[in-house]
Design a protein around this motif. Structure first.
Motif, PDB file in Angstrom:
ATOM      1  N   ILE A   1     116.777  65.585  78.335  1.00  0.00           N
ATOM      2  CA  ILE A   1     115.431  65.050  77.975  1.00  0.00           C
ATOM      3  C   ILE A   1     115.655  65.787  77.209  1.00  0.00           C
ATOM      4  O   ILE A   1     115.112  66.921  76.351  1.00  0.00           O
ATOM      5  N   VAL A   2     115.725  64.770  75.296  1.00  0.00           N
ATOM      6  CA  VAL A   2     115.501  64.821  74.136  1.00  0.00           C
ATOM      7  C   VAL A   2     113.794  64.948  73.477  1.00  0.00           C
ATOM      8  O   VAL A   2     114.048  63.704  73.768  1.00  0.00           O
ATOM      9  N   ALA A   3     113.388  65.081  73.437  1.00  0.00           N
ATOM     10  CA  ALA A   3     112.039  65.187  72.980  1.00  0.00           C
ATOM     11  C   ALA A   3     111.519  65.540  71.864  1.00  0.00           C
ATOM     12  O   ALA A   3     112.101  66.171  71.048  1.00  0.00           O
ATOM     13  N   GLY A   4     111.137  64.409  71.033  1.00  0.00           N
ATOM     14  CA  GLY A   4     110.795  64.713  69.386  1.00  0.00           C
ATOM     15  C   GLY A   4     109.474  64.857  69.610  1.00  0.00           C
ATOM     16  O   GLY A   4     108.384  64.503  70.000  1.00  0.00           O
ATOM     17  N   GLY A   5     109.056  65.819  67.962  1.00  0.00           N
ATOM     18  CA  GLY A   5     107.517  66.025  67.800  1.00  0.00           C
ATOM     19  C   GLY A   5     107.039  65.592  66.594  1.00  0.00           C
ATOM     20  O   GLY A   5     107.877  64.780  65.880  1.00  0.00           O
ATOM     21  N   ARG A   6     106.078  65.875  65.871  1.00  0.00           N
ATOM     22  CA  ARG A   6     105.607  65.923  64.823  1.00  0.00           C
ATOM     23  C   ARG A   6     106.289  66.635  63.978  1.00  0.00           C
ATOM     24  O   ARG A   6     106.911  65.614  62.712  1.00  0.00           O
ATOM     25  N   GLY A   7     107.788  67.212  63.875  1.00  0.00           N
ATOM     26  CA  GLY A   7     108.068  67.897  63.110  1.00  0.00           C
ATOM     27  C   GLY A   7     108.994  66.965  62.811  1.00  0.00           C
ATOM     28  O   GLY A   7     110.239  67.523  62.254  1.00  0.00           O
ATOM     29  N   LEU A   8     109.357  66.227  63.281  1.00  0.00           N
ATOM     30  CA  LEU A   8     110.554  64.786  62.742  1.00  0.00           C
ATOM     31  C   LEU A   8     110.421  64.093  62.060  1.00  0.00           C
ATOM     32  O   LEU A   8     111.030  62.986  60.877  1.00  0.00           O
ATOM     33  N   GLY A   9     109.257  64.238  61.201  1.00  0.00           N
ATOM     34  CA  GLY A   9     108.568  64.129  59.830  1.00  0.00           C
ATOM     35  C   GLY A   9     108.250  62.466  60.004  1.00  0.00           C
ATOM     36  O   GLY A   9     107.273  61.941  58.991  1.00  0.00           O
ATOM     37  N   GLY A  10     108.559  61.718  60.880  1.00  0.00           N
ATOM     38  CA  GLY A  10     108.675  60.592  60.879  1.00  0.00           C
ATOM     39  C   GLY A  10     109.305  59.561  61.488  1.00  0.00           C
ATOM     40  O   GLY A  10     110.027  59.933  62.369  1.00  0.00           O
ATOM     41  N   PRO A  11     108.676  58.310  61.884  1.00  0.00           N
ATOM     42  CA  PRO A  11     109.567  57.489  63.153  1.00  0.00           C
ATOM     43  C   PRO A  11     111.072  57.094  62.600  1.00  0.00           C
ATOM     44  O   PRO A  11     111.994  57.752  64.211  1.00  0.00           O
ATOM     45  N   GLU A  12     111.383  57.319  61.867  1.00  0.00           N
ATOM     46  CA  GLU A  12     113.194  57.218  61.318  1.00  0.00           C
ATOM     47  C   GLU A  12     112.966  58.507  61.855  1.00  0.00           C
ATOM     48  O   GLU A  12     114.169  58.486  62.212  1.00  0.00           O
TER      49      GLU A  12
ATOM     50  N   ALA B   1     117.685  60.904  77.398  1.00  0.00           N
ATOM     51  CA  ALA B   1     116.239  60.054  77.936  1.00  0.00           C
ATOM     52  C   ALA B   1     116.061  60.636  76.185  1.00  0.00           C
ATOM     53  O   ALA B   1     115.623  62.231  76.344  1.00  0.00           O
ATOM     54  N   VAL B   2     115.219  60.053  75.668  1.00  0.00           N
ATOM     55  CA  VAL B   2     114.124  60.397  74.951  1.00  0.00           C
ATOM     56  C   VAL B   2     112.886  60.468  75.080  1.00  0.00           C
ATOM     57  O   VAL B   2     112.128  59.058  75.622  1.00  0.00           O
ATOM     58  N   ALA B   3     112.449  61.547  74.865  1.00  0.00           N
ATOM     59  CA  ALA B   3     110.773  61.995  75.183  1.00  0.00           C
ATOM     60  C   ALA B   3     109.816  62.125  74.144  1.00  0.00           C
ATOM     61  O   ALA B   3     110.719  61.515  72.596  1.00  0.00           O
ATOM     62  N   ALA B   4     108.396  62.333  74.111  1.00  0.00           N
ATOM     63  CA  ALA B   4     107.767  62.382  73.026  1.00  0.00           C
ATOM     64  C   ALA B   4     106.213  62.936  72.815  1.00  0.00           C
ATOM     65  O   ALA B   4     105.995  62.626  74.071  1.00  0.00           O
ATOM     66  N   THR B   5     106.043  63.710  71.937  1.00  0.00           N
ATOM     67  CA  THR B   5     105.067  63.986  71.825  1.00  0.00           C
ATOM     68  C   THR B   5     103.088  63.106  71.962  1.00  0.00           C
ATOM     69  O   THR B   5     103.438  62.071  71.189  1.00  0.00           O
TER      70      THR B   5
ATOM     71  N   PRO C   1     113.384  68.104  84.268  1.00  0.00           N
ATOM     72  CA  PRO C   1     115.213  67.557  83.694  1.00  0.00           C
ATOM     73  C   PRO C   1     116.032  68.668  83.872  1.00  0.00           C
ATOM     74  O   PRO C   1     114.471  69.464  84.261  1.00  0.00           O
ATOM     75  N   LYS C   2     116.922  68.692  83.938  1.00  0.00           N
ATOM     76  CA  LYS C   2     118.316  69.749  84.254  1.00  0.00           C
ATOM     77  C   LYS C   2     117.296  70.377  83.229  1.00  0.00           C
ATOM     78  O   LYS C   2     117.806  71.831  82.470  1.00  0.00           O
ATOM     79  N   LEU C   3     117.759  69.943  81.746  1.00  0.00           N
ATOM     80  CA  LEU C   3     117.617  70.427  80.145  1.00  0.00           C
ATOM     81  C   LEU C   3     116.405  69.638  79.789  1.00  0.00           C
ATOM     82  O   LEU C   3     116.263  68.282  79.980  1.00  0.00           O
ATOM     83  N   TYR C   4     115.773  70.163  78.786  1.00  0.00           N
ATOM     84  CA  TYR C   4     114.773  69.456  78.412  1.00  0.00           C
ATOM     85  C   TYR C   4     114.984  69.880  76.867  1.00  0.00           C
ATOM     86  O   TYR C   4     114.684  71.320  76.471  1.00  0.00           O
ATOM     87  N   ILE C   5     114.882  69.114  75.485  1.00  0.00           N
ATOM     88  CA  ILE C   5     115.028  69.745  74.433  1.00  0.00           C
ATOM     89  C   ILE C   5     113.972  69.494  73.455  1.00  0.00           C
ATOM     90  O   ILE C   5     113.540  68.251  73.389  1.00  0.00           O
ATOM     91  N   ALA C   6     113.711  69.694  72.397  1.00  0.00           N
ATOM     92  CA  ALA C   6     112.187  69.859  71.615  1.00  0.00           C
ATOM     93  C   ALA C   6     112.670  69.954  70.955  1.00  0.00           C
ATOM     94  O   ALA C   6     113.328  71.263  70.077  1.00  0.00           O
ATOM     95  N   LEU C   7     112.408  69.341  70.096  1.00  0.00           N
ATOM     96  CA  LEU C   7     112.760  68.971  68.330  1.00  0.00           C
ATOM     97  C   LEU C   7     111.220  68.831  67.956  1.00  0.00           C
ATOM     98  O   LEU C   7     110.713  67.896  68.168  1.00  0.00           O
ATOM     99  N   GLY C   8     110.614  69.743  66.971  1.00  0.00           N
ATOM    100  CA  GLY C   8     109.548  69.738  65.978  1.00  0.00           C
ATOM    101  C   GLY C   8     108.542  69.451  66.353  1.00  0.00           C
ATOM    102  O   GLY C   8     107.367  68.577  66.599  1.00  0.00           O
ATOM    103  N   ILE C   9     108.485  70.368  67.923  1.00  0.00           N
ATOM    104  CA  ILE C   9     107.417  70.521  68.753  1.00  0.00           C
ATOM    105  C   ILE C   9     106.433  71.663  69.104  1.00  0.00           C
ATOM    106  O   ILE C   9     106.953  72.636  68.913  1.00  0.00           O
TER     107      ILE C   9
END
Ligand SMILES: Cc1cc2nc3c(=O)[nH]c(=O)nc-3n(C[C@H](O)[C@H](O)[C@H](O)COP(=O)(O)OP(=O)(O)OC[C@H]3O[C@@H](n4cnc5c(N)ncnc54)[C@H](O)[C@@H]3O)c2cc1C
Length: 319
Positions: free
Chosen positions: A203-214, A229-233, A257-265
């Motif tokens: 899972i690659v999860a995104g948070g507010r650090g992504l800056g916006g929906p784009e 798969a993509v997840a979100a906060t 998941p086996k691997l959880y990558i948190a981007l800007g969370i």
């Protein structure tokens, strides 16, 4: 522990991971482990439960169960519980399972504990573990009567294949008049590519650090490169950056998941409780004091917009 029946759901001809994980957990506790598969045209998927610890799978295969509606399933499951004599009935959390469990509890006048994150035996007594007070404490819960009904958080237990086989028993159900009054008018399926977050190994999860929906294109690209798969906060879901179905956490889904990558969370407790069971947690955050670094296995301090696309590029180059 005599007779534990696990309610199994299937999608696209496969038993879902949540039910298989619950079977494996029940098998690890000992006693007789049974499965219940309810639906129309589901006879073929039932035997697979044997490989995850079920000795017997009860099948109610009936046109009345074709639509994903709870009330006919309450009738069918009542018949299975009576036929099997199960003392415990466990449900992997889903919208449908919650309705079926509640209906069955009312029908059997049975106790229902929900949102469990663990189960254990104390002597012959089944004890459930349930997070409380905003997931800050874990409490033991029990039942005063049988059958004991419980809903377990999705993604709590991993399926462990034991290689066994199950005897399949067909059960006939009588449907109450009131059970078949509701009809399914429409059924919309959200389009998504890749695996569902409850089933995904990555899972690659995104948070507010992504800056916006784009910014979610960064998550989607990395997830595609990893077959994940993509997840979100909740913060970004509430802001309308990503669909609610992708939310992980206390008021979202529990994933492992086996691997959880948190981007800007940031790693707030309400997010952590939904993903802390992941195998390896990788966090990219520009704030070295972000709470997520307290529980990440690999922490990268830096700007995700610089780091994540490079990672995607490297992964693409390797395939
Ligand atoms: C009752 C209740 C239930 C809740 N349920 C949930 C739930 O189910 N799920 C959930 O997720 N939350 C839930 N929350 C909300 C939770 O408390 C947090 O507010 C939320 O998780 C924060 O989301 P976030 O990490 O995306 O945002 P923030 O906390 O704002 O964190 C953003 C992070 O991004 C980092 N960042 C910014 N720019 C960059 C960049 N360019 N590169 C790298 N890093 C960057 C920042 O340093 C920061 O750490 C709940 C809250 C309550 C009160």
């Amino acid at each position: 522990m005599p007779g534990t029946l696990v309610y199994l759901e299937s999608h696209d001809g496969e038993l879902t991971k949540g039910g298989l994980g619950l079977l494996s957990k029940a098998a690890s506790l000992g006693g007789d482990v049974l499965g219940a598969v309810l639906g129309s045209g589901v006879a073929d998927v039932a035997p697979r439960a044997g490989a995850f610890g079920a000795s017997t799978v009860y099948v109610v295969d009936d046109e009345a169960l074709a639509a994903p509606l709870p009330q006919p399933r309450v009738d069918a499951l009542e018949a299975v519980v009576r036929e099997s004599g199960a003392d415990n009935v466990l449900f992997p959390a889903s919208v449908l399972a919650a309705d079926v469990a509640a209906g069955l509890a009312a029908r059997l006048e049975a106790g229902l504990n929900w949102d469990l994150t663990d189960l254990r035996l104390e002597g012959d007594e089944l004890v459930g573990v349930r997070p409380a007070l905003g997931d800050t404490v874990l409490v033991d819960v029990g039942w005063t009567t049988t059958p004991r009904l419980a809903i377990v958080r999705s993604g709590t237990f991993d399926p462990v294949a034991s290689g066994g086989t199950a005897e399949v028993k067909d059960v006939g159900a009588t449907f109450q008049d009131f059970s078949t009054l509701a009809t399914l008018v429409d059924h919309l399926q959200e389009e998504s590519s890749g695996p569902a977050i409850e089933e995904a190994d990555v899972i690659v999860a995104g948070g507010r650090g992504l800056g916006g929906p784009e910014g979610f294109s960064i998550c989607e690209d990395l997830a595609a490169a990893l077959g994940g798969a993509v997840a979100a906060t909740r913060a970004v879901v509430d802001a309308g950056w990503y669909p609610y179905s992708a939310q992980v956490g206390q008021t979202g889904k529990t994933v492992s998941p086996k691997l959880y990558i948190a981007l800007g969370i940031s790693g707030a407790i309400q997010h952590k409780v939904g993903m802390q069971g992941s195998g390896t947690i990788v966090a990219i955050n520009k704030d070295p004091n972000a709470p997520i670094f307290d529980f990440a296995d690999v922490g990268v301090v830096g700007d995700l917009t610089q780091i994540a696309p490079k990672l995607t590029e490297l992964l693409r180059a390797r395939t």
